[in-house]
Enzyme design. Sequence first.
Site, PDB file in Angstrom:
ATOM      1  N   ASP A  45       3.798  -3.294  11.087  1.00  0.00           N
ATOM      2  CA  ASP A  45       2.366  -3.001  10.894  1.00  0.00           C
ATOM      3  C   ASP A  45       1.612  -2.895  12.213  1.00  0.00           C
ATOM      4  OD1 ASP A  45       2.764  -5.708  11.240  1.00  0.00           O
ATOM      5  OD2 ASP A  45       1.418  -6.331   9.625  1.00  0.00           O
ATOM      6  N   SER A  48       6.314  -5.138   7.522  1.00  0.00           N
ATOM      7  CA  SER A  48       5.730  -6.093   8.470  1.00  0.00           C
ATOM      8  C   SER A  48       6.461  -7.431   8.533  1.00  0.00           C
ATOM      9  CB  SER A  48       4.269  -6.333   8.113  1.00  0.00           C
ATOM     10  OG  SER A  48       3.660  -5.129   7.809  1.00  0.00           O
ATOM     11  N   ARG A  56       0.827  -1.210   0.000  1.00  0.00           N
ATOM     12  CA  ARG A  56       0.000   0.000   0.000  1.00  0.00           C
ATOM     13  C   ARG A  56       0.858   1.256   0.000  1.00  0.00           C
ATOM     14  NH1 ARG A  56      -2.108  -3.648   3.425  1.00  0.00           N
ATOM     15  NH2 ARG A  56      -4.294  -4.219   3.312  1.00  0.00           N
TER      16      ARG A  56
HETATM   17  P1  ADP Z   1      -1.921  -8.292   4.546  1.00  0.00           P
HETATM   18  O1  ADP Z   1      -1.990  -9.126   5.769  1.00  0.00           O
HETATM   19  O2  ADP Z   1      -1.422  -9.037   3.400  1.00  0.00           O
HETATM   20  O3  ADP Z   1      -1.288  -6.998   4.823  1.00  0.00           O
HETATM   21  P2  ADP Z   1      -4.727  -7.840   4.788  1.00  0.00           P
HETATM   22  O4  ADP Z   1      -4.634  -7.309   6.145  1.00  0.00           O
HETATM   23  O5  ADP Z   1      -5.653  -7.150   3.839  1.00  0.00           O
HETATM   24  O6  ADP Z   1      -3.366  -7.928   4.048  1.00  0.00           O
HETATM   25  O7  ADP Z   1      -5.166  -9.333   4.932  1.00  0.00           O
HETATM   26  C1  ADP Z   1      -5.263 -10.125   3.812  1.00  0.00           C
HETATM   27  C2  ADP Z   1      -5.510 -11.508   4.282  1.00  0.00           C
HETATM   28  O8  ADP Z   1      -6.730 -11.557   5.006  1.00  0.00           O
HETATM   29  C3  ADP Z   1      -5.636 -12.460   3.150  1.00  0.00           C
HETATM   30  O9  ADP Z   1      -4.404 -13.107   2.902  1.00  0.00           O
HETATM   31  C4  ADP Z   1      -6.658 -13.448   3.633  1.00  0.00           C
HETATM   32  O10 ADP Z   1      -6.017 -14.502   4.260  1.00  0.00           O
HETATM   33  C5  ADP Z   1      -7.451 -12.701   4.672  1.00  0.00           C
HETATM   34  N1  ADP Z   1      -8.741 -12.287   4.110  1.00  0.00           N
HETATM   35  C6  ADP Z   1      -9.008 -11.247   3.327  1.00  0.00           C
HETATM   36  N2  ADP Z   1     -10.312 -11.190   3.007  1.00  0.00           N
HETATM   37  C7  ADP Z   1     -10.887 -12.241   3.600  1.00  0.00           C
HETATM   38  C8  ADP Z   1     -12.203 -12.762   3.655  1.00  0.00           C
HETATM   39  N3  ADP Z   1     -13.228 -12.190   3.025  1.00  0.00           N
HETATM   40  N4  ADP Z   1     -12.397 -13.851   4.385  1.00  0.00           N
HETATM   41  C9  ADP Z   1     -11.399 -14.444   5.026  1.00  0.00           C
HETATM   42  N5  ADP Z   1     -10.148 -14.029   4.999  1.00  0.00           N
HETATM   43  C10 ADP Z   1      -9.882 -12.939   4.311  1.00  0.00           C
HETATM   44 MG    MG Z   2      -1.293  -6.038   6.665  1.00  0.00          MG
END
Ligand code: ADP
Ligand code: MG
Length: 509
Positions: free
Chosen positions: A229, A176, A108
Amino acid sequence: MGKLVLGLAVACAVGSCAIAAVMVGRRVRSRRRWWSVVRALDEFEEAASTPVGRLRQVVDAMAVEMHAGLASEGGSKLKMLLTFVDNLPDGSESGIYYALHVGGTNFRILRIQLGGQRSILGHDVERKPIPQHLMTRTSEEFFDFIALSLKEFVERKGNNLQPSQVRGNDLGFTFSFPVKQTSVSSGTLIKWTKGFAIDDMVEKDVVECLQKALSRRGLDMNVAALVNDSVGTLAVGHFYDKDTVAAVVIGTGTNACYLERADAIIKCQGLLTTSGGMVINMEWGNFWSSHLPRTSYDMDLDAESQNPNDQGFEKMISGMYLGDIVRRVICKMSLASDIFGPFSSKLSTRFVLSTPLMAAMHEDDSPDLSEVAKILEETLDIYVVPLKIRKLVVKICDVVTRRAARLAAAGIVGILKKIGRDGTGGITSGRIKGVRSGKLRRTVVAVEGGLYTSYTIFREYLNEAVAEILGEEIAPYVILKVMEDGAGIGAAMLAASNSARSVDTVQVL
Ligand code: ADP
Ligand code: MG
């Protein structure tokens, strides 16, 4: 003639008996197979169970491990890393700040305009998936991609300024992964997690790598804060609500941080901060305790992972893994029986069932579970599954998610216990005090991450378990607050609060 008819009749009778016997035999065998699958599910459910008594053991183990990790370097699987963040944003910050957030699947870029008085006047965010191949290449290629993306963002959003005109802009960098911080704006990568493996980065200063890539792209920006993070999430939580004392991220991976007293950080003797405290990055994904309900599926997942014997808590809790645990359970059932039809080779493919797909099956509220059928078919090549098997799949998702959410809840209460916010006397000299202390204080935990924000059942299980562990007297004092995109915004806020300060507020004597 009569004999012939009789003979034919007998032959027919024998034939139909044989057919009937075969059919009955088949039915019995299929019933046996069904029951063996039901038994396998029961065993899995039992092994993964998280009654409140077990959760309280996890709470205590978390608090004890936190203490051990603060007592000495390497004293615990919890690294309990110093962040050099001693003052959290208080809402008075103002100006335009950029932030980069490199973490899991998404990357992001943010730009925020702070207006003082706890206000955000403007907020632009762009999400980009990190190309898979860059996750295992060289640090130069990786940071070039990031710097180029930032440059394009600045050009698009930067009030029509050319990148060369964007001078002296302070940038917050949320990274992170476990970093050994050397100041608030420098730190070396300890190891990769979440599927990243850019080997030449390990032990390098991540800010230096970013700063060099920015210069290569002609961007004159200063990385003023390097944060995790969870620390970014804590910062934004505190910006809005001064009772925020901890933050938890539950997305692709999982981590937590909290505000600790400087004198409790025993491994860093002579640590002086103007606030008397410091944010500790727990790296709780690596937490381990014999009280965690581990199953054979977890062991297999761990053994086949890029980082065996590592990030044990994360592998039971976070979005990267939950779908794959479900896949493993279905795979084993499919090998042991034909309830899913002929064995599909997709079931042997790691990570083919993502957590969002698993969540979609879990949350399928159609009467015939048509979404489950669709996902089984499209993702796992499993066709024409009867309703009772679809229900079984939903149950598997439920067991996996419930355990994950409840363990995360226990982790959160463990932090509260460590700092005496769980209604008990906290922890001193590594020993848990069991007594209720008199004063209860409002306590906010900021939560971020796609698993918590987008997976409703997960969130409900987690919230419910926090209340269950704390009990009805304490639970109303503990509030979990969602901070969407908190990590990035918080980094920008920390860049703001750090650039505003001219003197170093942290000293190690
Ligand atoms: P990151 O951890 O990669 O920074 P996010 O906080 O957006 O990104 O989390 C993304 C993760 O959250 C995905 O890898 C997935 O495992 C989980 N996730 C995202 N949307 C959903 C959903 N609708 N249902 C279940 N798990 C989800
Ligand atoms: Mg994240």
